[in-house]
Design an enzyme around this catalytic site. Structure first.
Site, PDB file in Angstrom:
ATOM      1  N   GLU A  42     -32.391 -77.539 -30.656  1.00 41.54           N
ATOM      2  CA  GLU A  42     -33.693 -78.177 -30.524  1.00 41.54           C
ATOM      3  C   GLU A  42     -34.074 -78.383 -29.066  1.00 41.54           C
ATOM      4  O   GLU A  42     -35.218 -78.118 -28.662  1.00 41.54           O
ATOM      5  CB  GLU A  42     -33.685 -79.520 -31.257  1.00 41.54           C
TER       6      GLU A  42
ATOM      7  N   HIS B  60     -35.027 -75.159 -27.276  1.00 42.99           N
ATOM      8  CA  HIS B  60     -36.389 -74.811 -27.672  1.00 42.99           C
ATOM      9  C   HIS B  60     -37.408 -75.599 -26.842  1.00 42.99           C
ATOM     10  O   HIS B  60     -38.405 -75.038 -26.359  1.00 42.99           O
ATOM     11  CB  HIS B  60     -36.572 -75.108 -29.162  1.00 42.99           C
TER      12      HIS B  60
ATOM     13  N   HIS C 283     -47.954 -66.591 -51.118  1.00 46.58           N
ATOM     14  CA  HIS C 283     -47.604 -65.866 -49.885  1.00 46.58           C
ATOM     15  C   HIS C 283     -47.228 -64.426 -50.202  1.00 46.58           C
ATOM     16  O   HIS C 283     -47.678 -63.488 -49.529  1.00 46.58           O
ATOM     17  CB  HIS C 283     -46.442 -66.574 -49.184  1.00 46.58           C
TER      18      HIS C 283
END
Length: 381
Positions: free
Chosen positions: A102, A105, A284
């Site tokens: 995290e 990122h 989707h």
């Protein structure tokens, strides 16, 4: 969060940006602004792919606060808190590995933010000095605003505990940032070496309409794909082309597509029924047919134009691979590597569709300029 930790985070963003900025500055390329734009495109693509990896490894709450990690600038300094959280819940959401994923990122995102600020600063300074169209600051300013909004949604992704609509918008904003940077890169390429007049304007106008429609359906499909991913509905249909043995299985669209709700919950706070996840996945999957139809027609028309054939071939290849990775994700029970490739494929479709859009737009402008110049030249003669 303490001021010292915020300062450390800011320095980390600058450090991440220093290497690409230095490479551009020391390069032999005369047009360094253009080179920096395309470096930003490359890094933004990488950030989107790594963001997909972050989401797919459930690392979005690896550091449960923002912008730091337990108020610290990196997981090393927050090791005690992370270790305690991991001991209490070994599979997460907070673990040492997820915390680093995290924060890496976030560091990458901050580095790109610094690069975009460098683009904006350069464009403003050079525009005031030269008034050269290549430095017109409208798009760099839009990029700066865009990246600030994206940062806000990044913060809300954490503080609102991965609420699906926030995470999906965060994904769409990342794709929008990539598209805007690619458009700016196209402008720089065009101004540096304008294309020669070519092609039939009527055919180009038809291709342009299809290219815009392609951008719209790609955006819609990415939004649906983000909704699948953020709701953990990837394996709601575990076979292909059928879903749970049926063409149209039982589905709960009302709960599945209610936007403002907690992760895994209905708007009323109850657990989300499985039929809602099936609805999310099914939509989707089936909207992919629309995407293939529109992009297939665009590729067919663009392929017939020599100056667009290369873009058309690349778009066809990425679309084919994207279909394969989507099917493989279901058949192979959601392997991480293929899921990340599917996310990267979506970003490549955005990049290529944007490139094709600007190529067609600028080709039409060149053709119109030639048509306007021809009567004037005849009048002079």
């Amino acid at each position: 969060m303490q001021a010292s930790s915020l300062l450390q985070l800011a320095l980390m963003g600058i450090l991440v940006a220093i290497l690409p900025l230095s490479m551009v500055w020391m390069s032999a390329d005369v047009n360094k602004f253009r080179k920096l734009v395309w470096v930003a495109v490359f890094l933004t693509f990488d950030l989107i792919v790594f963001g997909g990896f972050t989401r797919l490894t459930d690392s979005g709450l690896g550091c449960p606060d923002w912008p730091g990690c337990y108020g610290m600038a990196n997981p090393f300094l927050a090791h005690e808190q992370i270790a305690a959280a991991e001991a209490a819940m070994p599979t997460g959401p907070v673990t040492v590995v997820k915390a680093w994923i995290e924060m890496i990122h976030r560091y990458l995102a901050m580095g790109i933010g610094v690069i975009i600020m460098a683009l904006l600063f350069t464009s403003i300074v050079q525009w005031r000095k030269t008034r050269v169209q290549a430095f017109k600051p409208g798009i760099p300013l839009a990029l700066f605003v865009f990246v600030c909004i994206q940062g806000a949604f990044g913060a809300w992704t954490v503080t609102l505990k991965l609420q699906p609509v926030i995470v999906t918008i965060h994904l769409l904003l990342g794709m929008g940032l990539l598209a805007l940077l690619t458009w700016l890169g196209g402008r720089e390429d065009y101004l540096m070496q304008p294309p020669a007049p070519a092609g039939d304007n009527a055919a180009l106008r038809r291709i342009r309409v299809l290219a815009i429609l392609a951008a719209v359906v790609i955006t819609a499909q990415i939004a649906l794909g983000g909704w699948v991913s953020t709701n953990y509905a990837t394996l709601a249909c575990d076979e292909f082309p059928l879903c749970d043995g049926q063409v149209v299985p039982p589905m709960d669209f009302e709960h599945g597509f209610h936007l403002w709700r907690e992760l895994g919950k209905t708007a009323a706070g109850h657990y989300l029924p499985f039929s809602a996840l099936v609805a999310i996945h099914w939509v989707h999957r089936n909207f992919a047919i629309v995407v293939v139809a529109v992009l297939g027609l665009l590729v067919w028309r663009a392929w017939r134009q020599p100056y667009l054939a290369r873009h058309a071939r690349l778009l066809a290849l990425v679309l084919f691979v994207q279909l394969l990775t989507g099917i493989a994700t279901v058949y192979l029970d959601f392997p991480l590597a293929i899921a990340v490739m599917h996310n990267a494929g979506a970003a490549l479709l955005v990049l290529l569709a944007t490139m094709l859009n600007y190529r067609v737009k600028y080709q039409l402008e060149v053709n119109r300029a030639k048509s306007a110049a021809a009567p004037a030249a005849s009048a002079v003669l």
